[in-house]
Design a protein around this motif. Structure first.
Motif, PDB file in Angstrom:
ATOM      1  N   LEU A 163       0.859  -1.191   0.000  1.00  0.00           N
ATOM      2  CA  LEU A 163       0.000   0.000   0.000  1.00  0.00           C
ATOM      3  C   LEU A 163       0.892   1.237   0.000  1.00  0.00           C
ATOM      4  O   LEU A 163       1.914   1.281   0.703  1.00  0.00           O
ATOM      5  CB  LEU A 163      -0.906   0.023   1.237  1.00  0.00           C
ATOM      6  CG  LEU A 163      -2.112  -0.923   1.188  1.00  0.00           C
ATOM      7  CD1 LEU A 163      -2.730  -1.077   2.558  1.00  0.00           C
ATOM      8  CD2 LEU A 163      -3.137  -0.413   0.165  1.00  0.00           C
ATOM      9  N   ASP A 167      -1.995   6.151   1.289  1.00  0.00           N
ATOM     10  CA  ASP A 167      -3.219   5.437   1.663  1.00  0.00           C
ATOM     11  C   ASP A 167      -3.184   5.025   3.131  1.00  0.00           C
ATOM     12  O   ASP A 167      -4.222   5.016   3.808  1.00  0.00           O
ATOM     13  CB  ASP A 167      -3.410   4.202   0.789  1.00  0.00           C
ATOM     14  CG  ASP A 167      -3.798   4.565  -0.642  1.00  0.00           C
ATOM     15  OD1 ASP A 167      -4.337   5.664  -0.833  1.00  0.00           O
ATOM     16  OD2 ASP A 167      -3.547   3.758  -1.543  1.00  0.00           O
ATOM     17  N   MET A 199     -10.467  -0.240   0.404  1.00  0.00           N
ATOM     18  CA  MET A 199      -9.958  -1.182  -0.592  1.00  0.00           C
ATOM     19  C   MET A 199     -10.507  -2.578  -0.345  1.00  0.00           C
ATOM     20  O   MET A 199     -10.885  -2.928   0.773  1.00  0.00           O
ATOM     21  CB  MET A 199      -8.433  -1.210  -0.537  1.00  0.00           C
ATOM     22  CG  MET A 199      -7.843   0.154  -0.800  1.00  0.00           C
ATOM     23  SD  MET A 199      -6.471   0.073  -1.897  1.00  0.00           S
ATOM     24  CE  MET A 199      -6.061   1.816  -1.963  1.00  0.00           C
ATOM     25  N   LYS A 203      -6.297  -6.451   0.062  1.00  0.00           N
ATOM     26  CA  LYS A 203      -5.290  -5.514   0.568  1.00  0.00           C
ATOM     27  C   LYS A 203      -5.200  -5.560   2.097  1.00  0.00           C
ATOM     28  O   LYS A 203      -4.305  -4.944   2.683  1.00  0.00           O
ATOM     29  CB  LYS A 203      -5.640  -4.085   0.149  1.00  0.00           C
ATOM     30  CG  LYS A 203      -5.442  -3.784  -1.331  1.00  0.00           C
ATOM     31  CD  LYS A 203      -3.976  -3.666  -1.678  1.00  0.00           C
ATOM     32  CE  LYS A 203      -3.781  -3.139  -3.102  1.00  0.00           C
ATOM     33  NZ  LYS A 203      -2.336  -3.089  -3.461  1.00  0.00           N
ATOM     34  N   GLN A 217       5.097   0.924  -4.755  1.00  0.00           N
ATOM     35  CA  GLN A 217       4.384  -0.328  -4.530  1.00  0.00           C
ATOM     36  C   GLN A 217       4.579  -1.256  -5.719  1.00  0.00           C
ATOM     37  O   GLN A 217       4.886  -0.822  -6.827  1.00  0.00           O
ATOM     38  CB  GLN A 217       2.905  -0.078  -4.256  1.00  0.00           C
ATOM     39  CG  GLN A 217       2.121   0.512  -5.406  1.00  0.00           C
ATOM     40  CD  GLN A 217       0.638   0.600  -5.075  1.00  0.00           C
ATOM     41  OE1 GLN A 217       0.143  -0.096  -4.194  1.00  0.00           O
ATOM     42  NE2 GLN A 217      -0.073   1.462  -5.778  1.00  0.00           N
ATOM     43  N   GLU A 223      -2.481  -9.578  -6.922  1.00  0.00           N
ATOM     44  CA  GLU A 223      -2.237  -8.760  -8.107  1.00  0.00           C
ATOM     45  C   GLU A 223      -1.385  -9.506  -9.116  1.00  0.00           C
ATOM     46  O   GLU A 223      -1.553  -9.339 -10.325  1.00  0.00           O
ATOM     47  CB  GLU A 223      -1.578  -7.457  -7.680  1.00  0.00           C
ATOM     48  CG  GLU A 223      -2.568  -6.570  -6.913  1.00  0.00           C
ATOM     49  CD  GLU A 223      -2.071  -6.183  -5.537  1.00  0.00           C
ATOM     50  OE1 GLU A 223      -0.867  -6.307  -5.291  1.00  0.00           O
ATOM     51  OE2 GLU A 223      -2.899  -5.774  -4.702  1.00  0.00           O
ATOM     52  N   ASP A 228      -6.262  -5.797  -9.631  1.00  0.00           N
ATOM     53  CA  ASP A 228      -5.695  -4.459  -9.717  1.00  0.00           C
ATOM     54  C   ASP A 228      -4.846  -4.120  -8.490  1.00  0.00           C
ATOM     55  O   ASP A 228      -5.244  -4.400  -7.358  1.00  0.00           O
ATOM     56  CB  ASP A 228      -6.822  -3.420  -9.789  1.00  0.00           C
ATOM     57  CG  ASP A 228      -7.450  -3.341 -11.168  1.00  0.00           C
ATOM     58  OD1 ASP A 228      -6.897  -3.933 -12.114  1.00  0.00           O
ATOM     59  OD2 ASP A 228      -8.488  -2.668 -11.289  1.00  0.00           O
ATOM     60  N   ASN A 230      -4.515  -1.123  -7.689  1.00  0.00           N
ATOM     61  CA  ASN A 230      -5.410  -0.112  -7.123  1.00  0.00           C
ATOM     62  C   ASN A 230      -6.746  -0.791  -6.834  1.00  0.00           C
ATOM     63  O   ASN A 230      -7.552  -0.993  -7.735  1.00  0.00           O
ATOM     64  CB  ASN A 230      -5.575   1.022  -8.137  1.00  0.00           C
ATOM     65  CG  ASN A 230      -6.359   2.172  -7.543  1.00  0.00           C
ATOM     66  OD1 ASN A 230      -6.937   2.056  -6.461  1.00  0.00           O
ATOM     67  ND2 ASN A 230      -6.393   3.276  -8.244  1.00  0.00           N
ATOM     68  N   ILE A 232      -9.415   0.021  -4.981  1.00  0.00           N
ATOM     69  CA  ILE A 232     -10.472   0.843  -4.384  1.00  0.00           C
ATOM     70  C   ILE A 232     -11.834   0.217  -4.660  1.00  0.00           C
ATOM     71  O   ILE A 232     -12.144  -0.143  -5.800  1.00  0.00           O
ATOM     72  CB  ILE A 232     -10.401   2.284  -4.926  1.00  0.00           C
ATOM     73  CG1 ILE A 232      -9.086   2.937  -4.470  1.00  0.00           C
ATOM     74  CG2 ILE A 232     -11.602   3.106  -4.451  1.00  0.00           C
ATOM     75  CD1 ILE A 232      -8.863   4.316  -5.026  1.00  0.00           C
ATOM     76  N   HIS A 235     -14.046   0.564  -7.875  1.00  0.00           N
ATOM     77  CA  HIS A 235     -13.272   1.159  -8.964  1.00  0.00           C
ATOM     78  C   HIS A 235     -12.091   0.279  -9.382  1.00  0.00           C
ATOM     79  O   HIS A 235     -11.070   0.780  -9.819  1.00  0.00           O
ATOM     80  CB  HIS A 235     -12.730   2.529  -8.560  1.00  0.00           C
ATOM     81  CG  HIS A 235     -13.807   3.524  -8.320  1.00  0.00           C
ATOM     82  ND1 HIS A 235     -14.417   4.231  -9.338  1.00  0.00           N
ATOM     83  CD2 HIS A 235     -14.446   3.897  -7.171  1.00  0.00           C
ATOM     84  CE1 HIS A 235     -15.349   5.020  -8.831  1.00  0.00           C
ATOM     85  NE2 HIS A 235     -15.396   4.837  -7.526  1.00  0.00           N
ATOM     86  N   SER A 236     -12.211  -1.015  -9.208  1.00  0.00           N
ATOM     87  CA  SER A 236     -11.141  -1.884  -9.690  1.00  0.00           C
ATOM     88  C   SER A 236     -11.789  -3.032 -10.442  1.00  0.00           C
ATOM     89  O   SER A 236     -12.997  -3.036 -10.663  1.00  0.00           O
ATOM     90  CB  SER A 236     -10.271  -2.365  -8.537  1.00  0.00           C
ATOM     91  OG  SER A 236     -10.968  -3.297  -7.760  1.00  0.00           O
TER      92      SER A 236
END
Ligand SMILES: Nc1nc2c(c(=O)[nH]1)N[C@H]1C(S)=C(S)[C@@H](COP(=O)(O)O)O[C@H]1N2
Ligand SMILES: [Mo]
Length: 240
Positions: A163, A167, A199, A203, A217, A223, A228, A230, A232, A235-236
């Motif tokens: 991370l 964040d 997230m 994560k 990162q 991943e 992703d 990212n 969030i 939004h991933s």
């Protein structure tokens, strides 16, 4: 993208790229794999399920109740021994440190109630957490200006994730050692796990034993398997 057939109970189970069929999943459970582990029932938590798992995966038949799913990637869960456990903070720091459990819980205590989302579609609302904010924790090691991200290494090898320090500075992000009024249970990552409600669950590393500060990162366990960096919520590339 790597697909590991030994890891049926993964964030990937709900992606079109690889669906784990109910029959195959039941077969794996029957064979005794530890990838899905039903810990003790926590009714106050399970009653808070807001998004039915069944709609996402069709696996509800083998899930005993709503709420948490316990995820692991190794065959056994780490066992917490307060006498020998240490949290190491190293990497781009001036003073690498190793904290005992007593030293960790002596740090300024933070509390919060937040929602937990797994990328496969299940959510647990109203989770009570207590722990330490990363600002207070990382300050002990005196991060160098070049430090930009943290690499969280789990005692459950090979699970890890990263991370950005930006964040970790969010007001509801913590390294948690209590959940719903008691010590963090073994299956939820005892003695400490990452909590970052913004997230997806992957994560939120469980059984954290080492935090290494790095300049950028990189890809963590999931991943490297297609999710992703990212993560969030909403939004991933997971279930939105
Ligand atoms: N060490 C470790 N941490 C982990 C995982 C894991 O398999 N191993 N799974 C992640 C995923 S995908 C989710 S959704 C959450 C699940 O948290 P829980 O097992 O406490 O329900 O833990 C995250 N942290
Ligand atoms: Mo997850």
């Amino acid at each position: 993208m790597t697909v590991n057939d030994d890891l049926p109970d993964s964030p990937r189970e709900n992606l079109g790229a690889r669906r784990v069929g109910r029959a195959g999943f039941l077969g794996i459970v029957g064979a005794g794999a530890a990838t899905l582990f039903f810990g003790k029932q926590i009714s106050s938590v399970t009653s808070r399920l807001t998004k039915p798992f069944a709609s996402a995966t069709g696996l509800s038949g083998i899930v005993p109740s709503g709420g948490w799913r316990i995820y692991t990637v190794a065959a056994t869960m780490p066992v917490f021994d307060p006498a020998t456990w240490r949290l190491r903070i190293d990497g781009l720091v001036r003073h690498p440190v190793e904290l005992s459990y007593d030293q960790l819980v002596a740090l300024p205590r933070a509390e919060q109630v937040s929602t937990f989302h797994c990328v496969t579609g299940w959510t647990v609302t109203g989770v009570h957490w207590a722990g330490v904010r990363f600002h207070d924790l990382l300050a002990l090691a005196d991060p160098l200006p070049s430090a930009r991200a943290a690499h969280f290494v789990s005692a459950e090898i090979p699970y890890d994730d990263y991370l950005p320090l930006s964040d970790l500075a969010l007001s509801d992000v913590m390294l948690a050692y209590e959940m719903d009024g008691g010590p963090l249970p073994q299956e939820h990552g005892a003695p400490v796990r990452v909590v970052i409600p913004e997230m997806y669950g992957y994560k939120n590393v469980k059984w954290v034993q080492q935090i290494t500060l790095v300049d950028a990162q990189s890809e963590g366990y999931w991943e490297q398997r297609g999710y992703d960096i990212n993560a969030i919520v909403g939004h991933s590339n997971g279930y939105a």
